[in-house]
Design a protein around this motif. Structure first.
Motif, PDB file in Angstrom:
ATOM      1  N   GLU A  35       0.863  -1.179   0.000  1.00  0.00           N
ATOM      2  CA  GLU A  35       0.000   0.000   0.000  1.00  0.00           C
ATOM      3  C   GLU A  35       0.897   1.225   0.000  1.00  0.00           C
ATOM      4  OE1 GLU A  35      -3.357   0.003   0.039  1.00  0.00           O
ATOM      5  OE2 GLU A  35      -3.577  -2.159   0.151  1.00  0.00           O
ATOM      6  N   THR A  36       0.569   2.209  -0.817  1.00  0.00           N
ATOM      7  CA  THR A  36       1.378   3.414  -0.852  1.00  0.00           C
ATOM      8  C   THR A  36       0.798   4.517   0.018  1.00  0.00           C
ATOM      9  OG1 THR A  36       0.207   4.137  -2.841  1.00  0.00           O
ATOM     10  CG2 THR A  36       2.273   2.929  -3.142  1.00  0.00           C
ATOM     11  N   ASP A  37      -0.474   4.373   0.355  1.00  0.00           N
ATOM     12  CA  ASP A  37      -1.075   5.395   1.208  1.00  0.00           C
ATOM     13  C   ASP A  37      -1.165   4.898   2.641  1.00  0.00           C
ATOM     14  OD1 ASP A  37      -2.984   3.474   0.931  1.00  0.00           O
ATOM     15  OD2 ASP A  37      -4.542   4.776   0.119  1.00  0.00           O
ATOM     16  N   GLY A  38      -1.757   5.643   3.529  1.00  0.00           N
ATOM     17  CA  GLY A  38      -1.871   5.298   4.935  1.00  0.00           C
ATOM     18  C   GLY A  38      -2.874   4.196   5.202  1.00  0.00           C
ATOM     19  N   ALA A  39      -3.672   3.821   4.188  1.00  0.00           N
ATOM     20  CA  ALA A  39      -4.695   2.791   4.403  1.00  0.00           C
ATOM     21  C   ALA A  39      -4.066   1.447   4.736  1.00  0.00           C
ATOM     22  CB  ALA A  39      -5.588   2.662   3.174  1.00  0.00           C
ATOM     23  N   GLY A  40      -2.909   1.136   4.154  1.00  0.00           N
ATOM     24  CA  GLY A  40      -2.236  -0.127   4.443  1.00  0.00           C
ATOM     25  C   GLY A  40      -1.799  -0.195   5.892  1.00  0.00           C
ATOM     26  N   ASP A  41      -1.291   0.918   6.405  1.00  0.00           N
ATOM     27  CA  ASP A  41      -0.895   0.955   7.811  1.00  0.00           C
ATOM     28  C   ASP A  41      -2.108   0.769   8.707  1.00  0.00           C
ATOM     29  OD1 ASP A  41       1.733   1.373   7.098  1.00  0.00           O
ATOM     30  OD2 ASP A  41       1.562   3.568   7.204  1.00  0.00           O
ATOM     31  N   ARG A  42      -3.220   1.400   8.342  1.00  0.00           N
ATOM     32  CA  ARG A  42      -4.444   1.283   9.148  1.00  0.00           C
ATOM     33  C   ARG A  42      -4.968  -0.152   9.108  1.00  0.00           C
ATOM     34  NH1 ARG A  42      -7.148   1.047  13.224  1.00  0.00           N
ATOM     35  NH2 ARG A  42      -9.380   1.226  13.024  1.00  0.00           N
ATOM     36  N   ALA A  43      -4.901  -0.789   7.931  1.00  0.00           N
ATOM     37  CA  ALA A  43      -5.366  -2.174   7.818  1.00  0.00           C
ATOM     38  C   ALA A  43      -4.520  -3.091   8.704  1.00  0.00           C
ATOM     39  CB  ALA A  43      -5.331  -2.643   6.369  1.00  0.00           C
ATOM     40  N   ARG A  44      -3.200  -2.872   8.702  1.00  0.00           N
ATOM     41  CA  ARG A  44      -2.335  -3.663   9.569  1.00  0.00           C
ATOM     42  C   ARG A  44      -2.686  -3.427  11.032  1.00  0.00           C
ATOM     43  NH1 ARG A  44       1.410  -2.996   5.574  1.00  0.00           N
ATOM     44  NH2 ARG A  44       1.878  -0.889   6.237  1.00  0.00           N
ATOM     45  N   ASP A  45      -2.970  -2.181  11.371  1.00  0.00           N
ATOM     46  CA  ASP A  45      -3.355  -1.858  12.747  1.00  0.00           C
ATOM     47  C   ASP A  45      -4.643  -2.565  13.144  1.00  0.00           C
ATOM     48  OD1 ASP A  45      -1.134  -0.261  12.912  1.00  0.00           O
ATOM     49  OD2 ASP A  45      -2.235   1.627  12.583  1.00  0.00           O
ATOM     50  N   VAL A  46      -5.568  -2.691  12.180  1.00  0.00           N
ATOM     51  CA  VAL A  46      -6.831  -3.390  12.448  1.00  0.00           C
ATOM     52  C   VAL A  46      -6.551  -4.845  12.796  1.00  0.00           C
ATOM     53  CG1 VAL A  46      -8.930  -4.279  11.351  1.00  0.00           C
ATOM     54  CG2 VAL A  46      -8.315  -1.871  11.104  1.00  0.00           C
ATOM     55  N   TYR A  47      -5.680  -5.502  12.025  1.00  0.00           N
ATOM     56  CA  TYR A  47      -5.377  -6.903  12.286  1.00  0.00           C
ATOM     57  C   TYR A  47      -4.673  -7.086  13.624  1.00  0.00           C
ATOM     58  CZ  TYR A  47      -6.959  -8.306   7.709  1.00  0.00           C
ATOM     59  OH  TYR A  47      -7.741  -8.567   6.622  1.00  0.00           O
ATOM     60  N   VAL A  48      -3.773  -6.188  13.958  1.00  0.00           N
ATOM     61  CA  VAL A  48      -3.098  -6.262  15.254  1.00  0.00           C
ATOM     62  C   VAL A  48      -4.114  -6.056  16.379  1.00  0.00           C
ATOM     63  CG1 VAL A  48      -1.416  -5.113  16.748  1.00  0.00           C
ATOM     64  CG2 VAL A  48      -0.839  -5.602  14.374  1.00  0.00           C
ATOM     65  N   GLU A  49      -5.026  -5.109  16.174  1.00  0.00           N
ATOM     66  CA  GLU A  49      -6.070  -4.836  17.171  1.00  0.00           C
ATOM     67  C   GLU A  49      -6.966  -6.054  17.367  1.00  0.00           C
ATOM     68  OE1 GLU A  49     -10.028  -2.032  17.247  1.00  0.00           O
ATOM     69  OE2 GLU A  49      -8.230  -1.249  16.284  1.00  0.00           O
ATOM     70  N   VAL A  50      -7.358  -6.687  16.269  1.00  0.00           N
ATOM     71  CA  VAL A  50      -8.200  -7.886  16.357  1.00  0.00           C
ATOM     72  C   VAL A  50      -7.445  -9.011  17.042  1.00  0.00           C
ATOM     73  CG1 VAL A  50      -9.319  -9.693  14.985  1.00  0.00           C
ATOM     74  CG2 VAL A  50      -9.680  -7.291  14.414  1.00  0.00           C
ATOM     75  N   GLN A  51      -6.166  -9.183  16.698  1.00  0.00           N
ATOM     76  CA  GLN A  51      -5.377 -10.257  17.308  1.00  0.00           C
ATOM     77  C   GLN A  51      -5.261 -10.069  18.813  1.00  0.00           C
ATOM     78  OE1 GLN A  51      -1.416 -10.620  15.763  1.00  0.00           O
ATOM     79  NE2 GLN A  51      -1.090 -12.598  16.740  1.00  0.00           N
ATOM     80  N   ARG A  52      -5.211  -8.850  19.274  1.00  0.00           N
ATOM     81  CA  ARG A  52      -5.105  -8.576  20.704  1.00  0.00           C
ATOM     82  C   ARG A  52      -6.449  -8.575  21.416  1.00  0.00           C
ATOM     83  NH1 ARG A  52      -0.734  -3.713  20.036  1.00  0.00           N
ATOM     84  NH2 ARG A  52       1.043  -5.057  19.644  1.00  0.00           N
TER      85      ARG A  52
END
Length: 152
Positions: A35-52
């Motif tokens: 991802e070149t925009d901030g959406a990729g970082d946010r998507a990764r954050d979502v997965y980390v949030e769900v995992q926790r």
């Protein structure tokens, strides 16, 4: 609008196969999506949030609570059979009924316990994990879709 499945792993698809021109698949495997925009970082954050999340940890705990004792018991039973067969052939040759001996009964017991463990695993998954895991997946899909701003 293009739908991107977050569960898809581009590096695993086609691994070990030829691309038809004789080139090994390693050279034909596409690069991972970035991802070149901030959406990729946010998507990764979502997965980390769900995992926790507590819900995810509960599903993982239920999985481990069944699999670890089940695999341990089955491996002990399997290796016990192999060790007994190699170290105590006289015991394994002891007749049980007619031409059927202890080794045959224990060998058939291996098949029976494999089927029973498979049935128990499927039942456990259906009753204790599937619904919660599906809800987590839908929640994650919605969160990542929102993280991308609805555009893909």
């Amino acid at each position: 609008m293009r739908y991107e499945d977050p569960w898809y792993d581009a590096l695993a698809s086609g691994w070990g196969e030829s691309d038809g021109a004789g080139t090994p698949a390693e050279a034909a495997v596409p690069a991972a999506r970035t991802e070149t925009d901030g959406a990729g970082d946010r998507a990764r954050d979502v997965y980390v949030e769900v995992q926790r999340s507590e819900a995810f940890q509960e599903v993982r705990g239920r999985y481990r609570g069944f699999v670890v004792p089940g695999v341990t018991a089955f491996l002990l039973w399997y290796f016990g059979y192999v060790v007994t067969a190699t170290t105590a052939p006289g015991f394994m040759a002891r007749p049980v009924a007619g031409a059927v001996n202890v080794a045959m009964v224990a060998g058939l017991g291996q098949f029976l316990t494999t089927f029973l463990l498979t049935w128990a695993y499927a039942r456990h998954a259906r009753l204790r994990r599937d619904r919660a895991a599906l809800e987590l997946r839908w929640d994650t899909q919605e969160l990542t879709r929102g993280a991308r701003g609805g555009a893909s």
